[in-house]
Design a protein around this motif. Structure first.
Motif, PDB file in Angstrom:
ATOM      1  N   LEU A   1      47.793   8.801 110.440  1.00 19.76           N
ATOM      2  CA  LEU A   1      46.389   9.148 110.606  1.00 19.76           C
ATOM      3  C   LEU A   1      46.118   9.319 112.087  1.00 19.76           C
ATOM      4  O   LEU A   1      46.377   8.425 112.887  1.00 19.76           O
ATOM      5  CB  LEU A   1      45.497   8.044 110.036  1.00 19.76           C
ATOM      6  CG  LEU A   1      45.679   7.749 108.551  1.00 19.76           C
ATOM      7  CD1 LEU A   1      44.843   6.538 108.165  1.00 19.76           C
ATOM      8  CD2 LEU A   1      45.295   8.935 107.718  1.00 19.76           C
ATOM      9  N   THR A   2      45.583  10.473 112.468  1.00 18.62           N
ATOM     10  CA  THR A   2      45.282  10.764 113.857  1.00 18.62           C
ATOM     11  C   THR A   2      43.777  10.832 114.029  1.00 18.62           C
ATOM     12  O   THR A   2      43.086  11.486 113.240  1.00 18.62           O
ATOM     13  CB  THR A   2      45.928  12.094 114.288  1.00 18.62           C
ATOM     14  OG1 THR A   2      47.324  12.019 114.017  1.00 18.62           O
ATOM     15  CG2 THR A   2      45.738  12.362 115.760  1.00 18.62           C
ATOM     16  N   SER A   3      43.262  10.181 115.055  1.00 19.88           N
ATOM     17  CA  SER A   3      41.830  10.146 115.315  1.00 19.88           C
ATOM     18  C   SER A   3      41.330  11.537 115.689  1.00 19.88           C
ATOM     19  O   SER A   3      41.991  12.283 116.414  1.00 19.88           O
ATOM     20  CB  SER A   3      41.538   9.168 116.446  1.00 19.88           C
ATOM     21  OG  SER A   3      40.185   9.228 116.791  1.00 19.88           O
ATOM     22  N   SER A   4      40.135  11.883 115.196  1.00 19.79           N
ATOM     23  CA  SER A   4      39.549  13.177 115.529  1.00 19.79           C
ATOM     24  C   SER A   4      38.578  13.075 116.699  1.00 19.79           C
ATOM     25  O   SER A   4      37.976  14.056 117.096  1.00 19.79           O
ATOM     26  CB  SER A   4      38.833  13.751 114.310  1.00 19.79           C
ATOM     27  OG  SER A   4      37.787  12.872 113.922  1.00 19.79           O
ATOM     28  N   ILE A   5      38.439  11.872 117.266  1.00 21.99           N
ATOM     29  CA  ILE A   5      37.546  11.683 118.410  1.00 21.99           C
ATOM     30  C   ILE A   5      38.246  12.218 119.659  1.00 21.99           C
ATOM     31  O   ILE A   5      39.321  11.775 120.030  1.00 21.99           O
ATOM     32  CB  ILE A   5      37.190  10.195 118.586  1.00 21.99           C
ATOM     33  CG1 ILE A   5      36.482   9.685 117.345  1.00 21.99           C
ATOM     34  CG2 ILE A   5      36.334  10.004 119.830  1.00 21.99           C
ATOM     35  CD1 ILE A   5      36.260   8.192 117.349  1.00 21.99           C
ATOM     36  N   ARG A   6      37.642  13.160 120.314  1.00 19.89           N
ATOM     37  CA  ARG A   6      38.241  13.798 121.492  1.00 19.89           C
ATOM     38  C   ARG A   6      37.657  13.266 122.802  1.00 19.89           C
ATOM     39  O   ARG A   6      37.942  13.785 123.861  1.00 19.89           O
ATOM     40  CB  ARG A   6      38.065  15.314 121.420  1.00 19.89           C
ATOM     41  CG  ARG A   6      38.689  15.947 120.211  1.00 19.89           C
ATOM     42  CD  ARG A   6      40.180  15.861 120.299  1.00 19.89           C
ATOM     43  NE  ARG A   6      40.755  16.378 119.044  1.00 19.89           N
ATOM     44  CZ  ARG A   6      41.901  15.997 118.566  1.00 19.89           C
ATOM     45  NH1 ARG A   6      42.600  15.075 119.191  1.00 19.89           N
ATOM     46  NH2 ARG A   6      42.366  16.486 117.446  1.00 19.89           N
TER      47      ARG A   6
ATOM     48  N   THR B   1      47.000   7.308 117.051  1.00 15.91           N
ATOM     49  CA  THR B   1      47.657   7.518 115.770  1.00 15.91           C
ATOM     50  C   THR B   1      47.985   6.166 115.167  1.00 15.91           C
ATOM     51  O   THR B   1      48.439   5.270 115.876  1.00 15.91           O
ATOM     52  CB  THR B   1      48.951   8.325 115.938  1.00 15.91           C
ATOM     53  OG1 THR B   1      48.627   9.568 116.554  1.00 15.91           O
ATOM     54  CG2 THR B   1      49.607   8.614 114.609  1.00 15.91           C
TER      55      THR B   1
ATOM     56  N   GLU C   1      45.456  10.287 122.559  1.00 17.38           N
ATOM     57  CA  GLU C   1      45.377  10.494 121.113  1.00 17.38           C
ATOM     58  C   GLU C   1      45.798   9.206 120.397  1.00 17.38           C
ATOM     59  O   GLU C   1      46.837   8.645 120.694  1.00 17.38           O
ATOM     60  CB  GLU C   1      46.304  11.631 120.701  1.00 17.38           C
ATOM     61  CG  GLU C   1      46.208  11.999 119.263  1.00 17.38           C
ATOM     62  CD  GLU C   1      47.052  13.221 118.944  1.00 17.38           C
ATOM     63  OE1 GLU C   1      48.136  13.017 118.348  1.00 17.38           O
ATOM     64  OE2 GLU C   1      46.653  14.321 119.311  1.00 17.38           O
TER      65      GLU C   1
END
Length: 62
Positions: free
Chosen positions: A49-54, A61, A59
């Motif tokens: 699962l990778t965070s979508s918060i930029r 994970t 990054e």
């Protein structure tokens, strides 16, 4: 307890109770304890699962 609909036709859906039989590096072998598929042994692949918060400079994970 499974918290995600992985393969509903094989009994791997939300709130399915599972017992871990064996853990490996990339796979978990489980036995289904509830529902019409109870007693079946199934394999669950590791899901990254990778965070979508930029907003962060890196990054995340898990």
């Amino acid at each position: 307890m499974l918290l995600r609909n992985l393969v509903p036709k094989d009994g791997l859906c939300n709130e399915t109770r599972l017992m871990v039989v064996r853990c490996a590096t990339r796979i978990i072998e489980v036995k289904i304890l509830t529902g019409e598929h109870s007693g079946n042994l199934v394999f669950i692949l590791r899901i990254s699962l990778t965070s979508s918060i930029r907003e962060m400079p890196f990054e995340m994970t898990r």
